[in-house]
Design a protein around this motif. Sequence first.
Motif, PDB file in Angstrom:
ATOM      1  N   ARG A  11       7.017   4.842   5.281  1.00 29.38           N
ATOM      2  CA  ARG A  11       7.116   4.293   6.634  1.00 29.38           C
ATOM      3  C   ARG A  11       5.721   3.840   7.044  1.00 29.38           C
ATOM      4  NH1 ARG A  11       9.002   8.559   9.395  1.00 29.38           N
ATOM      5  NH2 ARG A  11      11.078   8.072   8.676  1.00 29.38           N
ATOM      6  N   ILE A  12       5.678   2.676   7.690  1.00 29.43           N
ATOM      7  CA  ILE A  12       4.426   2.174   8.235  1.00 29.43           C
ATOM      8  C   ILE A  12       4.559   2.250   9.746  1.00 29.43           C
ATOM      9  CG2 ILE A  12       2.791   0.280   8.288  1.00 29.43           C
ATOM     10  CD1 ILE A  12       4.476  -0.742   5.767  1.00 29.43           C
ATOM     11  N   ILE A  13       3.596   2.890  10.366  1.00 23.22           N
ATOM     12  CA  ILE A  13       3.624   3.077  11.817  1.00 23.22           C
ATOM     13  C   ILE A  13       2.626   2.109  12.450  1.00 23.22           C
ATOM     14  CG2 ILE A  13       3.340   4.720  13.707  1.00 23.22           C
ATOM     15  CD1 ILE A  13       5.522   5.535  11.705  1.00 23.22           C
ATOM     16  N   TYR A  14       3.149   1.221  13.286  1.00 21.57           N
ATOM     17  CA  TYR A  14       2.321   0.296  14.059  1.00 21.57           C
ATOM     18  C   TYR A  14       2.343   0.748  15.520  1.00 21.57           C
ATOM     19  CZ  TYR A  14       2.789  -2.704   9.959  1.00 21.57           C
ATOM     20  OH  TYR A  14       2.769  -3.192   8.685  1.00 21.57           O
ATOM     21  N   LYS A  15       1.560   0.108  16.344  1.00 23.20           N
ATOM     22  CA  LYS A  15       1.472   0.490  17.757  1.00 23.20           C
ATOM     23  C   LYS A  15       2.837   0.467  18.443  1.00 23.20           C
ATOM     24  CE  LYS A  15      -0.944  -0.601  22.027  1.00 23.20           C
ATOM     25  NZ  LYS A  15      -1.910  -1.459  22.691  1.00 23.20           N
ATOM     26  N   ASN A  16       3.622  -0.602  18.199  1.00 17.90           N
ATOM     27  CA  ASN A  16       4.880  -0.766  18.932  1.00 17.90           C
ATOM     28  C   ASN A  16       6.134  -0.630  18.085  1.00 17.90           C
ATOM     29  OD1 ASN A  16       3.511  -1.297  21.368  1.00 17.90           O
ATOM     30  ND2 ASN A  16       3.167  -3.407  20.733  1.00 17.90           N
ATOM     31  N   LYS A  17       5.984  -0.358  16.801  1.00 17.43           N
ATOM     32  CA  LYS A  17       7.173  -0.246  15.961  1.00 17.43           C
ATOM     33  C   LYS A  17       6.827   0.458  14.659  1.00 17.43           C
ATOM     34  CE  LYS A  17       6.870  -4.609  13.398  1.00 17.43           C
ATOM     35  NZ  LYS A  17       7.634  -5.752  12.940  1.00 17.43           N
ATOM     36  N   SER A  18       7.862   0.785  13.903  1.00 22.41           N
ATOM     37  CA  SER A  18       7.646   1.324  12.567  1.00 22.41           C
ATOM     38  C   SER A  18       8.526   0.545  11.587  1.00 22.41           C
ATOM     39  CB  SER A  18       7.967   2.819  12.512  1.00 22.41           C
ATOM     40  OG  SER A  18       9.327   3.045  12.740  1.00 22.41           O
ATOM     41  N   VAL A  19       8.093   0.482  10.339  1.00 22.76           N
ATOM     42  CA  VAL A  19       8.810  -0.239   9.294  1.00 22.76           C
ATOM     43  C   VAL A  19       9.078   0.741   8.157  1.00 22.76           C
ATOM     44  CG1 VAL A  19       8.699  -2.121   7.620  1.00 22.76           C
ATOM     45  CG2 VAL A  19       7.710  -2.425   9.904  1.00 22.76           C
ATOM     46  N   ASP A  20      10.351   0.902   7.796  1.00 27.77           N
ATOM     47  CA  ASP A  20      10.704   1.786   6.693  1.00 27.77           C
ATOM     48  C   ASP A  20      10.505   1.087   5.359  1.00 27.77           C
ATOM     49  OD1 ASP A  20      11.394   3.945   8.305  1.00 27.77           O
ATOM     50  OD2 ASP A  20      13.457   3.252   8.539  1.00 27.77           O
ATOM     51  N   VAL A  21      10.055   1.862   4.376  1.00 31.09           N
ATOM     52  CA  VAL A  21       9.899   1.375   3.007  1.00 31.09           C
ATOM     53  C   VAL A  21      10.725   2.322   2.139  1.00 31.09           C
ATOM     54  CG1 VAL A  21       8.275   0.827   1.155  1.00 31.09           C
ATOM     55  CG2 VAL A  21       7.543   0.630   3.544  1.00 31.09           C
ATOM     56  N   PRO A  22      11.988   1.975   1.886  1.00 30.65           N
ATOM     57  CA  PRO A  22      12.873   2.887   1.156  1.00 30.65           C
ATOM     58  C   PRO A  22      12.474   3.034  -0.305  1.00 30.65           C
ATOM     59  CG  PRO A  22      14.026   0.851   1.727  1.00 30.65           C
ATOM     60  CD  PRO A  22      12.658   0.761   2.316  1.00 30.65           C
ATOM     61  N   ALA A  23      12.829   4.171  -0.879  1.00 32.45           N
ATOM     62  CA  ALA A  23      12.483   4.468  -2.268  1.00 32.45           C
ATOM     63  C   ALA A  23      13.026   3.410  -3.221  1.00 32.45           C
ATOM     64  CB  ALA A  23      13.002   5.843  -2.644  1.00 32.45           C
ATOM     65  N   PHE A  24      14.209   2.883  -2.942  1.00 34.62           N
ATOM     66  CA  PHE A  24      14.806   1.915  -3.862  1.00 34.62           C
ATOM     67  C   PHE A  24      14.062   0.589  -3.886  1.00 34.62           C
ATOM     68  CE2 PHE A  24      17.209   1.466   0.091  1.00 34.62           C
ATOM     69  CZ  PHE A  24      17.059   0.113   0.346  1.00 34.62           C
ATOM     70  N   GLN A  40       0.831  -1.204   0.000  1.00 39.40           N
ATOM     71  CA  GLN A  40       0.000   0.000   0.000  1.00 39.40           C
ATOM     72  C   GLN A  40       0.868   1.258   0.000  1.00 39.40           C
ATOM     73  OE1 GLN A  40      -2.719   0.228   3.305  1.00 39.40           O
ATOM     74  NE2 GLN A  40      -3.523   2.202   2.666  1.00 39.40           N
ATOM     75  N   VAL A  41       1.885   1.297   0.848  1.00 39.94           N
ATOM     76  CA  VAL A  41       2.767   2.464   0.908  1.00 39.94           C
ATOM     77  C   VAL A  41       3.566   2.589  -0.393  1.00 39.94           C
ATOM     78  CG1 VAL A  41       4.753   3.474   2.107  1.00 39.94           C
ATOM     79  CG2 VAL A  41       2.847   2.533   3.418  1.00 39.94           C
ATOM     80  N   MET A  42       4.014   1.467  -0.951  1.00 38.33           N
ATOM     81  CA  MET A  42       4.723   1.511  -2.233  1.00 38.33           C
ATOM     82  C   MET A  42       3.836   2.094  -3.333  1.00 38.33           C
ATOM     83  SD  MET A  42       6.721  -2.080  -2.432  1.00 38.33           S
ATOM     84  CE  MET A  42       8.093  -2.501  -1.417  1.00 38.33           C
ATOM     85  N   LEU A  43       2.566   1.726  -3.327  1.00 44.30           N
ATOM     86  CA  LEU A  43       1.649   2.278  -4.327  1.00 44.30           C
ATOM     87  C   LEU A  43       1.503   3.782  -4.163  1.00 44.30           C
ATOM     88  CD1 LEU A  43      -1.079  -0.504  -4.448  1.00 44.30           C
ATOM     89  CD2 LEU A  43       0.507   0.132  -6.271  1.00 44.30           C
ATOM     90  N   TYR A  44       1.411   4.259  -2.929  1.00 45.29           N
ATOM     91  CA  TYR A  44       1.369   5.705  -2.699  1.00 45.29           C
ATOM     92  C   TYR A  44       2.647   6.362  -3.245  1.00 45.29           C
ATOM     93  CZ  TYR A  44      -2.475   4.975   0.670  1.00 45.29           C
ATOM     94  OH  TYR A  44      -3.653   4.643   1.270  1.00 45.29           O
ATOM     95  N   MET A  45       3.795   5.754  -2.944  1.00 47.09           N
ATOM     96  CA  MET A  45       5.079   6.304  -3.393  1.00 47.09           C
ATOM     97  C   MET A  45       5.166   6.336  -4.921  1.00 47.09           C
ATOM     98  SD  MET A  45       7.419   4.327  -0.532  1.00 47.09           S
ATOM     99  CE  MET A  45       8.956   4.529  -1.366  1.00 47.09           C
ATOM    100  N   LEU A  46       4.555   5.385  -5.566  1.00 45.67           N
ATOM    101  CA  LEU A  46       4.566   5.308  -7.027  1.00 45.67           C
ATOM    102  C   LEU A  46       3.553   6.258  -7.661  1.00 45.67           C
ATOM    103  CD1 LEU A  46       5.603   3.789  -9.587  1.00 45.67           C
ATOM    104  CD2 LEU A  46       3.744   2.174  -9.218  1.00 45.67           C
TER     105      LEU A  46
END
Length: 142
Positions: free
Chosen positions: A82-95, A59-65
């Motif tokens: 970046r995806i923000i969850y309750k206890n952590k975040s996950v980066d989605v780099p451009a590459f 979903q985040v990749m589609l937004y970035m695209l």
Amino acid sequence: EDQNSFKFVTKDGITINGKADIVAWKTESIIDDKVVIDDEIITVEDCKTGRPKNSDQVQVMLYMLLLPCSLELFKDKTFNGRIIYKNKSVDVPAFSIDPLLKKLIWETIQKIGGELICRKVPSKNECRWCDLTCEYCPERIE
């Protein structure tokens, strides 16, 4: 509330709508009554309440695209996600959106947005959140 909404129409007339939770960059200028982004890297964030899923990253990749294709403000800009969850975040780099993945995404959009009507596959879990009644959606599962 809809400031991060976008609408993209492909050459074939397929419409894709979306709304990222957060689109952020460091600085901006106003030139000739238009907002101009000074930084080259923009961050797209999506906030989730449930367990992490692969589809969250897609979903985040589609937004970035799609954001740079949809809004002139973001044309030719680089996005990180970046995806923000309750206890952590996950980066989605451009590459992470390499040319092969982009090609696959556009081919998939052509397949599901073409003239063939998609098969409806409702589920009890999804239907319970939907406002449509059985009167308007015969596939609804109660």
